[in-house]
Design an enzyme around this catalytic site. Sequence first.
Site: not given
Lengths: 190, 729
Positions: B467, B685, B688-689, B465
């Site tokens: 990413t 880990k 993206g957020e 998307i």
Amino acid sequence: MAIATTPQLDAAQPVPASPPPAMPVSLEVNGKRRQLEVDTRTTLLDVLRDHLHLTGTKKGCDHGQCGACTVIVNGERINSCLSLAVMHEGDRITTIEGLGTPDKLHPMQAAFVRHDGFQCGYCTPGQICSAVAVLDEIRAGVPSHVTASLTEAPQVTNAEMRERMSGNICRCGAYSNILEAMTEVAGDGA
Amino acid sequence: MKFDTPAGQNPIDQLRVVGKPTHRIDGPLKVTGTAPYAYEHHDVAPNAAYGFIVGAAIAKGRITSMDLKYAKAAPGVLAIVTAADAGPLGKGKFNTAKLLGGPEVDHYHQAIAIVVAETFEQARHAASLITVQYARAEGRFDLAAAKDDAGPSEPSATVGDFDQAYAAAPVKLDATYTTPDHSHAMMEPYATVAAWEGDQLTVWTSNQMIDWGRTDLATTLGIPAEKVRMVSPYIGGGFGGKLFLRSEAVMAALGARAAKRPVKVAMPRPFSINNTTHRPATIQLIRLGATPDGKITAFAHESWSGDQPGGGPEVAVQQSRLLYAGANRLIRTRLAVLDLPEGNAMRAPGEAPGMMALEIAMDEMAEKLGMDPVEFRIVNDTQVDPENPSRKFSQRQLVECLRQGAERFGWNRRNAKPGSVRDGRWLVGMGMAAAFRNNMNFTSGARVRLGDDGMVTVETDMTDIGTGSYTIIAQTAAEMMGVDLDRVVVRLGDSNFPVSSGSGGQFGANSSTSGVYAACVKLREAVAQRLGFNASEATFADGQVRSGNRSVALADAAKAGEIVAEDRMEWGDLEKTYQQSTFGAHFVEAAVDMATGETRIRRMLAVAAAGRILNPISARSQMIGAMTMGVGGALMEELAVDKRFGFFVNHDLAGYEVPVHADIPHLEVVFLDETDPIVSPMKAKGIGELGLCGVGAAVANAIYNATGVRVRDYPITLDKYLDRLPQMA
């Protein structure tokens, strides 16, 4: 817009359907002459995407609010969604496909890859068309909102580029990288 | 493969391809406009007709009549479908409100009809000719008004005795913060091309979670899942908005069935904001008690949000269970029923709005204590889960992020007295916040092929998307099979491929590459067997397979025919045994115009610790993208609620303001060197957020430091502080 409306229509039965009005239009798209017969309501954007299958030009909002549909018409960038196709008789139109191909990238396209000036890629063709046109605008001496003096030529500064690019939204937030890509191309071309 | 013990040394650790700054392999397609997005698959359905959706013009009530006759008679119209003639429809597991309304209407702009016509212009015009009569019902649209009727929800927790500890604390903070409803506003509209072949449906769409979408589309249409194929190779942004099946896919399928033609539908931008989901608004009460040396003794975070009946809360208290120490704790979530459009996940659900509030509270408390805000956070660090101290973090470098960030940003130059630094007409301030977001792993499968030309092809229904999935999956396969990146082909986003984690919740990168790792382990075994090697001794590098003094070209293994391997990564109990989270620190310098109140961001730095960084280029882009979205949340993003008629008023990209080029300076990102073997064989880990969590508060704290005016209601627009700015000298 897609809300249900309550038009003031006659309660009588609808009149028989008539075919939509169509008009011929001739465009020069990426150097190729294209002769089309289009519904007069069709935007330049939809002609490019749905009639010519040049889907590199994107529809983000269809209302001139996002810049994803930016193309270069007769040397100037426009939002192709805000323009009806029949208004462009004889016009020279450059889309992202006309700038370069995966095997032969335009310098701005290559710089976007090098600086990761995109993520999802959907606003990217519009950003690149704008970026190319913005550098031309500055070179041509066209002032912007942040140009301090109207009598001196504007310079390729971060503030000038950011201001002029602000009609092209990138929700993934690649702005910082896009500026680096533009700065590199501007430097090469100077 | 099941990951149930911490990873030892494995082929990924060679880091010949993984971990190297790698330009996106899909980059040349994206910058030339040749990557096909949902609405652009002309090749698969050249005769597609156009669908245009009609949305409800009321927020709650009933449709009493729909007059379709003018629309049906309009030029080019092929079919019109409403709830009255769609046949029985189910509701997807991940949907709260129905995707086709009628006669009951659950929210404003809920789809109530689709018009299919030969052209887009004809479909749009015909849709405008449908006449609908409604019986409007009373709705609940105001979170503040519904707050007292909100019921208990999760998460909730109590540790020790908060009330007593808070009463006894020498230094206290009791403050309420609000965050508004947010819209994902991804650049690509929700769009689908739907085509039936007999009872088999294929949708080319824009969806983050192929298997969820496919399953929910089948459920909605009442057909078996294997009768639905969902294809989504390129996605023009999602941010959680495309986690779920949405109405354009259902309406395209219904329209195509009725018109007996493939149908393409893109939601008009002004329709999508009320038709789809949004991040729900919150009201958050935070109470902190501390001793004069800055140790938190009492910690309470309570949050209220609202959603459609049967919906869920915005879990804004999530980070507060884990981020800071404190022996006495109270965590509460309350959920009100509202009749606004469906609330659901948006990038970093929970932590994004939660950190916006918590990290202002930490700034306020540090000031009350007379402590530096960086130091206050360091003093309250915890290396264990505060609710269960026997449970350690797998890795936790929050303190290192804070220290490095402060050092690099020049935090020691900050004047702790608010409103005291001027630069001409600008009031200048610095602010900071911690960053925190949990890591999650989802089961993820992949198929890997070794062709007789030596090419390695990865197939998984994983999505990209923006990413960078294409690239990190290629890097993973290249590393595992010992080939260069240009020997790897990645095919994503097709339900014909093995089910992956999908993209969301920053679980995609680590989960999906782990699935590819598992499939590659199987492929290595098959290759070794074909070559007569002992799989455990064979090494894969430079396009060669070696064992002992024998070396064979990898491609030779497939000479006798393609070798195909498939596996998936499943996860054991390690995420229960250990808390797996990502950490960071945000630093912001902001300037506020003394006369106009205009805020400009001058500098931003994020330091992040999130395990192994698989591709520093795309990981950095995830961070700066999230920081940019965080500036939006801090300064401008707000869906304005019409509390009389129950809809979001500013439902387009002119009214819903997001950051533009002029708002964002050069952004700095630093990744700490970290590997986390407890999390996965990739030792990575999510990233993206994390970059979004805390950044809004860092902006808010910088504005406070600049002006001395504390705003607790986001977004921090100038109308909330202009009249309180310091007097101009």
